[in-house]
Motif scaffolding. Structure first.
Motif, PDB file in Angstrom:
ATOM      1  N   ILE A   1      -1.784 -12.971   1.086  1.00  0.00           N
ATOM      2  CA  ILE A   1      -1.729 -12.466  -0.315  1.00  0.00           C
ATOM      3  C   ILE A   1      -3.106 -12.075  -0.844  1.00  0.00           C
ATOM      4  CG2 ILE A   1       0.378 -13.685  -1.002  1.00  0.00           C
ATOM      5  CD1 ILE A   1      -1.624 -15.600  -2.576  1.00  0.00           C
ATOM      6  N   GLU A   2      -4.114 -12.262  -0.020  1.00  0.00           N
ATOM      7  CA  GLU A   2      -5.473 -11.930  -0.482  1.00  0.00           C
ATOM      8  C   GLU A   2      -5.540 -10.483  -0.970  1.00  0.00           C
ATOM      9  OE1 GLU A   2      -9.459 -12.510   1.823  1.00  0.00           O
ATOM     10  OE2 GLU A   2      -8.246 -14.356   1.790  1.00  0.00           O
ATOM     11  N   GLY A   3      -6.036 -10.294  -2.173  1.00  0.00           N
ATOM     12  CA  GLY A   3      -6.177  -8.922  -2.708  1.00  0.00           C
ATOM     13  C   GLY A   3      -4.894  -8.378  -3.315  1.00  0.00           C
ATOM     14  N   ILE A   4      -3.825  -9.194  -3.368  1.00  0.00           N
ATOM     15  CA  ILE A   4      -2.578  -8.706  -3.995  1.00  0.00           C
ATOM     16  C   ILE A   4      -2.439  -9.382  -5.358  1.00  0.00           C
ATOM     17  CG2 ILE A   4      -0.088  -8.424  -3.778  1.00  0.00           C
ATOM     18  CD1 ILE A   4      -0.365  -8.721  -0.766  1.00  0.00           C
ATOM     19  N   PRO A   5      -2.684  -8.640  -6.439  1.00  0.00           N
ATOM     20  CA  PRO A   5      -2.672  -9.255  -7.758  1.00  0.00           C
ATOM     21  C   PRO A   5      -1.306  -9.850  -8.103  1.00  0.00           C
ATOM     22  CG  PRO A   5      -3.182  -6.877  -7.881  1.00  0.00           C
ATOM     23  CD  PRO A   5      -2.935  -7.201  -6.456  1.00  0.00           C
ATOM     24  N   GLY A   6      -1.304 -11.072  -8.623  1.00  0.00           N
ATOM     25  CA  GLY A   6      -0.061 -11.691  -9.099  1.00  0.00           C
ATOM     26  C   GLY A   6       0.776 -12.341  -8.018  1.00  0.00           C
ATOM     27  N   ALA A   7       0.380 -12.207  -6.737  1.00  0.00           N
ATOM     28  CA  ALA A   7       1.198 -12.801  -5.665  1.00  0.00           C
ATOM     29  C   ALA A   7       0.818 -14.262  -5.453  1.00  0.00           C
ATOM     30  CB  ALA A   7       1.010 -12.026  -4.367  1.00  0.00           C
ATOM     31  N   VAL A   8       1.837 -15.081  -5.102  1.00  0.00           N
ATOM     32  CA  VAL A   8       1.559 -16.495  -4.831  1.00  0.00           C
ATOM     33  C   VAL A   8       1.921 -16.824  -3.384  1.00  0.00           C
ATOM     34  CG1 VAL A   8       1.848 -17.321  -7.216  1.00  0.00           C
ATOM     35  CG2 VAL A   8       3.860 -17.158  -5.729  1.00  0.00           C
ATOM     36  N   ALA A   9       1.208 -17.803  -2.834  1.00  0.00           N
ATOM     37  CA  ALA A   9       1.490 -18.272  -1.472  1.00  0.00           C
ATOM     38  C   ALA A   9       2.243 -19.592  -1.573  1.00  0.00           C
ATOM     39  CB  ALA A   9       0.191 -18.467  -0.701  1.00  0.00           C
ATOM     40  N   LEU A  10       3.364 -19.702  -0.862  1.00  0.00           N
ATOM     41  CA  LEU A  10       4.187 -20.906  -0.942  1.00  0.00           C
ATOM     42  C   LEU A  10       4.614 -21.339   0.456  1.00  0.00           C
ATOM     43  CD1 LEU A  10       6.488 -19.596  -3.824  1.00  0.00           C
ATOM     44  CD2 LEU A  10       4.693 -21.319  -4.070  1.00  0.00           C
ATOM     45  N   ALA A  11       5.061 -22.610   0.542  1.00  0.00           N
ATOM     46  CA  ALA A  11       5.448 -23.119   1.860  1.00  0.00           C
ATOM     47  C   ALA A  11       6.962 -23.203   2.021  1.00  0.00           C
ATOM     48  CB  ALA A  11       4.814 -24.480   2.106  1.00  0.00           C
ATOM     49  N   SER A  12       7.737 -22.903   0.946  1.00  0.00           N
ATOM     50  CA  SER A  12       9.187 -22.994   1.129  1.00  0.00           C
ATOM     51  C   SER A  12       9.907 -21.798   0.507  1.00  0.00           C
ATOM     52  CB  SER A  12       9.716 -24.311   0.551  1.00  0.00           C
ATOM     53  OG  SER A  12      10.499 -24.094  -0.595  1.00  0.00           O
ATOM     54  N   ALA A  13      10.921 -21.314   1.258  1.00  0.00           N
ATOM     55  CA  ALA A  13      11.695 -20.152   0.802  1.00  0.00           C
ATOM     56  C   ALA A  13      12.478 -20.502  -0.462  1.00  0.00           C
ATOM     57  CB  ALA A  13      12.645 -19.707   1.902  1.00  0.00           C
ATOM     58  N   GLU A  14      13.012 -21.739  -0.531  1.00  0.00           N
ATOM     59  CA  GLU A  14      13.790 -22.152  -1.711  1.00  0.00           C
ATOM     60  C   GLU A  14      12.931 -22.032  -2.967  1.00  0.00           C
ATOM     61  OE1 GLU A  14      13.754 -23.931   1.113  1.00  0.00           O
ATOM     62  OE2 GLU A  14      15.773 -23.291   1.669  1.00  0.00           O
ATOM     63  N   GLU A  15      11.689 -22.525  -2.843  1.00  0.00           N
ATOM     64  CA  GLU A  15      10.776 -22.486  -3.986  1.00  0.00           C
ATOM     65  C   GLU A  15      10.512 -21.033  -4.396  1.00  0.00           C
ATOM     66  OE1 GLU A  15       6.334 -24.093  -5.081  1.00  0.00           O
ATOM     67  OE2 GLU A  15       7.167 -24.664  -3.129  1.00  0.00           O
ATOM     68  N   ALA A  16      10.305 -20.178  -3.412  1.00  0.00           N
ATOM     69  CA  ALA A  16      10.001 -18.772  -3.721  1.00  0.00           C
ATOM     70  C   ALA A  16      11.187 -18.116  -4.429  1.00  0.00           C
ATOM     71  CB  ALA A  16       9.662 -18.018  -2.441  1.00  0.00           C
TER      72      ALA A  16
ATOM     73  N   THR B   1       0.797  -1.236   0.000  1.00  0.00           N
ATOM     74  CA  THR B   1       0.000   0.000   0.000  1.00  0.00           C
ATOM     75  C   THR B   1       0.830   1.288   0.000  1.00  0.00           C
ATOM     76  OG1 THR B   1      -0.130  -0.105   2.409  1.00  0.00           O
ATOM     77  CG2 THR B   1      -1.992  -1.030   1.200  1.00  0.00           C
ATOM     78  N   ARG B   2       2.016   1.287   0.615  1.00  0.00           N
ATOM     79  CA  ARG B   2       2.683   2.579   0.811  1.00  0.00           C
ATOM     80  C   ARG B   2       4.045   2.713   0.133  1.00  0.00           C
ATOM     81  NH1 ARG B   2       0.463   1.404   5.752  1.00  0.00           N
ATOM     82  NH2 ARG B   2       2.371   0.840   6.815  1.00  0.00           N
ATOM     83  N   ILE B   3       4.631   1.581  -0.268  1.00  0.00           N
ATOM     84  CA  ILE B   3       6.007   1.627  -0.777  1.00  0.00           C
ATOM     85  C   ILE B   3       5.998   1.707  -2.308  1.00  0.00           C
ATOM     86  CG2 ILE B   3       8.203   0.345  -0.877  1.00  0.00           C
ATOM     87  CD1 ILE B   3       7.480   1.497   1.942  1.00  0.00           C
ATOM     88  N   HIS B   4       6.839   2.600  -2.850  1.00  0.00           N
ATOM     89  CA  HIS B   4       6.947   2.741  -4.311  1.00  0.00           C
ATOM     90  C   HIS B   4       8.132   1.920  -4.815  1.00  0.00           C
ATOM     91  CE1 HIS B   4       4.061   5.991  -4.118  1.00  0.00           C
ATOM     92  NE2 HIS B   4       4.726   6.413  -3.061  1.00  0.00           N
ATOM     93  N   GLY B   5       7.950   1.321  -5.987  1.00  0.00           N
ATOM     94  CA  GLY B   5       9.063   0.615  -6.619  1.00  0.00           C
ATOM     95  C   GLY B   5       9.173  -0.842  -6.205  1.00  0.00           C
ATOM     96  N   ALA B   6       8.178  -1.336  -5.462  1.00  0.00           N
ATOM     97  CA  ALA B   6       8.225  -2.752  -5.047  1.00  0.00           C
ATOM     98  C   ALA B   6       6.816  -3.324  -4.981  1.00  0.00           C
ATOM     99  CB  ALA B   6       8.889  -2.883  -3.688  1.00  0.00           C
ATOM    100  N   GLU B   7       6.731  -4.603  -5.237  1.00  0.00           N
ATOM    101  CA  GLU B   7       5.450  -5.317  -5.133  1.00  0.00           C
ATOM    102  C   GLU B   7       5.692  -6.640  -4.421  1.00  0.00           C
ATOM    103  OE1 GLU B   7       3.781  -3.772  -9.479  1.00  0.00           O
ATOM    104  OE2 GLU B   7       4.473  -5.840  -9.254  1.00  0.00           O
ATOM    105  N   VAL B   8       4.663  -7.155  -3.774  1.00  0.00           N
ATOM    106  CA  VAL B   8       4.766  -8.481  -3.160  1.00  0.00           C
ATOM    107  C   VAL B   8       4.524  -9.511  -4.266  1.00  0.00           C
ATOM    108  CG1 VAL B   8       3.791 -10.063  -1.448  1.00  0.00           C
ATOM    109  CG2 VAL B   8       3.984  -7.611  -0.931  1.00  0.00           C
ATOM    110  N   ALA B   9       5.537 -10.352  -4.530  1.00  0.00           N
ATOM    111  CA  ALA B   9       5.397 -11.377  -5.570  1.00  0.00           C
ATOM    112  C   ALA B   9       5.037 -12.723  -4.949  1.00  0.00           C
ATOM    113  CB  ALA B   9       6.697 -11.507  -6.357  1.00  0.00           C
ATOM    114  N   ALA B  10       5.543 -12.973  -3.743  1.00  0.00           N
ATOM    115  CA  ALA B  10       5.285 -14.270  -3.089  1.00  0.00           C
ATOM    116  C   ALA B  10       5.318 -14.094  -1.582  1.00  0.00           C
ATOM    117  CB  ALA B  10       6.361 -15.279  -3.500  1.00  0.00           C
ATOM    118  N   VAL B  11       4.521 -14.889  -0.902  1.00  0.00           N
ATOM    119  CA  VAL B  11       4.565 -14.930   0.567  1.00  0.00           C
ATOM    120  C   VAL B  11       4.762 -16.384   0.967  1.00  0.00           C
ATOM    121  CG1 VAL B  11       3.287 -14.575   2.713  1.00  0.00           C
ATOM    122  CG2 VAL B  11       3.122 -12.881   0.880  1.00  0.00           C
TER     123      VAL B  11
END
Ligand code: ISE
Length: 337
Positions: free
Chosen positions: A47-62, A25-35
């Motif tokens: 990630i609800e309401g964040i277009p294009g973001a994916v939810a994952l269970a492992s940092a390696e995968e992200a 909501t407040r930061i310019h130049g960045a988007e949440v791509a994965a959580v």
């Protein structure tokens, strides 16, 4: 040059969720791509309401996901190390919440891994450096208008502690901020730590001795003390009084609306660190993003993470022994000079 940071946020707990909201909501130049969260349902909710973001269970995968080009690590500290190595392998900008890692030896290995990479990629989440009053006191010290800085008196008070908050965490989780702040204010390393345990509150959970009085000195002999009091009940307070040759500067006193009503006067006490440092977190994350887009680091580095980890180790030893414990540091690599 990267035009936008597509950030994988690792850990969707209290701090992670706060940063996700901020990035979205407040930061310019960045988007949440994965959580990423071990609790996938929590990642999905984040990630609800964040277009294009994916939810994952492992940092390696992200981090292997081609859509991700930066990482914000907000898991508990003992999980940071492996994620940091994976992120350094991917050579991407990293914002790592404090602590860098839980002990000085593992933090030093991270410093060495970054040195081997040949460029700074890691920024450590010491947000107080981005607080307007901290920055103002920093300027007074550097300008020298009040003469030399002689002493720093810190009060760090929390209303209560979350479940599982141990006696060591008073140092590792809380005073770690003052270790960084004292280094930030003085531009010097801390050379010794002593912890005095006096009369304790009946409000502390079993196992915690609260409050504690931490005494430190820096390379040039500036003395600093910290009252760490984590079950203070009344609210949240992080304040500092700095003693100079020609004056005194105080920061962190609650201000805001001064209300008179029903025969009383006063205002509200800040309830917690999200409220006290909300604006500082925004400035911190924006500084990280802006610097990362230029291929740089915009705040405290892995060296700061290592140096504070060494202070924490000395602090925990001092808590146990009651002695004044020296802080021993390896030589600072050129990368951080
Ligand atoms: C917490 O983890 C923080 O980082 C807060 O800023 C600090 O005030 C608190 O003592 C810690 O437990």
């Amino acid at each position: 040059m990267t035009e936008i940071l597509r950030v994988a946020v690792i850990g969707a707990g209290r701090m992670g969720a706060d940063h996700i909201k901020r990035l979205n909501t407040r930061i310019h130049g960045a988007e949440v791509a994965a959580v990423v969260d071990v609790d996938l349902a929590r990642a999905q909710a984040a990630i609800e309401g964040i277009p294009g973001a994916v939810a994952l269970a492992s940092a390696e995968e992200a981090l292997a996901n081609g859509d991700v080009n930066a990482v914000l690590i907000a898991t508990p500290g003992f999980l940071h190390e492996d994620i940091l190595y994976t992120a350094l392998d991917h050579d991407i900008p990293i914002l790592c919440e404090k602590p860098l890692t839980p002990d000085a030896e593992s933090a030093w290995k991270i410093v060495q891994a970054e040195e081997k990479l040949g460029r700074k990629r890691i920024q450590v989440g010491f947000m107080r450096r981005f607080d307007a009053e901290y920055a103002a006191l920093g300027s007074v010290i550097r300008d020298g208008g009040l003469g030399g800085l002689l002493m720093l008196h810190h009060q760090h008070r929390n209303p209560n502690t979350p479940e599982g908050f141990t006696n060591e965490m008073l140092i590792n989780d809380s005073v770690v901020h003052e270790f960084d702040a004292i280094r930030f204010f003085t531009g010097e390393e801390i050379t010794s730590v002593q912890v005095r345990l006096g009369k304790a509150t009946r409000n502390a959970p079993a196992g915690q001795h609260d409050p504690q009085h931490v005494l430190l000195e820096t390379e040039s002999g500036v003395l600093a003390d910290v009252e760490i009091y984590v079950n203070a009940k009344f609210g949240y307070e992080v304040a500092t009084q700095a003693t100079f040759e020609d004056g005194i500067v105080s920061i962190g006193n609650d201000a805001g609306p001064y209300i008179r009503t029903a025969g009383r006067w006063g205002g509200s006490v800040t309830p917690g660190f999200e409220e006290r440092f909300g604006a500082a977190y925004d400035v911190e994350i924006q500084a990280w993003v802006d610097a990362a887009l230029r291929g740089e680091v915009g705040g405290p580095t892995a060296w700061d993470g290592y140096a504070t980890a060494a202070c924490c180790e000395a602090g925990v030893e001092a808590q146990k022994s009651g002695e004044k414990v020296k802080v021993l540091l390896n030589t600072r690599p050129d990368l951080y000079n």
